[in-house]
Write a protein that holds these residues in place. Structure first.
Motif, short mmCIF file in Angstrom:
data_model
loop_
_atom_site.label_atom_id
_atom_site.label_comp_id
_atom_site.label_asym_id
_atom_site.label_seq_id
_atom_site.Cartn_x
_atom_site.Cartn_y
_atom_site.Cartn_z
N GLY A 46 -27.63 98.11 71.16
CA GLY A 46 -27.26 97.39 69.83
C GLY A 46 -27.68 98.43 68.82
N GLY A 47 -28.58 97.99 67.85
CA GLY A 47 -29.22 98.95 66.82
C GLY A 47 -30.60 99.52 67.27
N THR A 48 -30.78 99.59 68.53
CA THR A 48 -32.05 100.13 69.01
C THR A 48 -31.91 101.27 69.75
N LEU A 49 -32.79 102.16 69.62
CA LEU A 49 -32.86 103.53 70.13
C LEU A 49 -33.77 103.22 71.58
N VAL A 50 -33.18 103.73 72.47
CA VAL A 50 -34.01 103.15 73.81
C VAL A 50 -34.35 104.75 74.49
N PHE A 51 -35.50 104.88 74.77
CA PHE A 51 -36.15 106.17 75.38
C PHE A 51 -36.38 105.62 76.80
N VAL A 52 -35.73 106.34 77.77
CA VAL A 52 -35.85 105.82 79.09
C VAL A 52 -36.64 106.81 80.06
N GLU A 53 -37.66 106.48 80.79
CA GLU A 53 -38.51 107.17 81.58
C GLU A 53 -37.87 106.80 82.96
N VAL A 54 -37.50 107.71 83.76
CA VAL A 54 -36.98 107.27 85.21
C VAL A 54 -38.17 108.01 86.07
N ARG A 55 -38.24 107.12 86.98
CA ARG A 55 -39.29 107.55 88.27
C ARG A 55 -38.67 107.11 89.56
N SER A 56 -38.51 107.99 90.40
CA SER A 56 -38.08 107.72 91.63
C SER A 56 -39.06 108.00 92.87
N ARG A 57 -38.97 107.42 94.06
CA ARG A 57 -39.97 107.71 95.07
C ARG A 57 -39.13 107.29 96.44
#
Length: 120
Positions: A46-57
């Motif tokens: 929507g109107g929100t900027l989203v910063f996504v950290e990805v962690r995988s194991r």
């Protein structure tokens, strides 16, 4: 970084992008790098900027993927996000920080994807 770790990270990020899109968000960029750090995924919800950290194991020997994000990593992502927002003249935009935790088996098959909104 070993090939195994790099491969796990790449597969996890691909799955995370799909999870972001399934939630109706638009991906602005992947692997944003600046002198202050890296942000795995930058999206719009929507109107929100989203910063996504990805962690995988691929194994549980070191705990859950999301448990590997400590205060220092969160602060580094925040600084890189502030830089991104300043450079792109988005300083007044609403933003949040999410985490996508991807658990895979040893062959790389996804066992679980957990999306954590407002993670830090």
């Amino acid at each position: 970084m070993t090939f195994f770790r790099r491969d796990t990270g790449k597969m996890g990020e691909d799955k995370a992008v799909a999870a972001v899109r399934r939630r109706g968000m638009r991906v602005r960029c992947r692997n944003y790098r600046c002198r202050l750090g890296e942000i795995d995924i930058i999206a719009e919800d929507g109107g929100t900027l989203v910063f996504v950290e990805v962690r995988s194991r691929r194994t549980g020997g070191y705990g859950l993927p999301q448990e590997s994000i400590g205060p220092q990593k969160a602060a580094k992502v925040r600084r890189a996000a502030q830089y991104y927002m300043a450079v792109n003249e988005l300083s007044d935009a609403d933003c949040r920080f999410d985490v996508v935790a991807v658990k895979m088996d040893l062959k790389g098959k996804v066992e679980n994807i957990e999306y954590i909104k407002n993670a830090f």
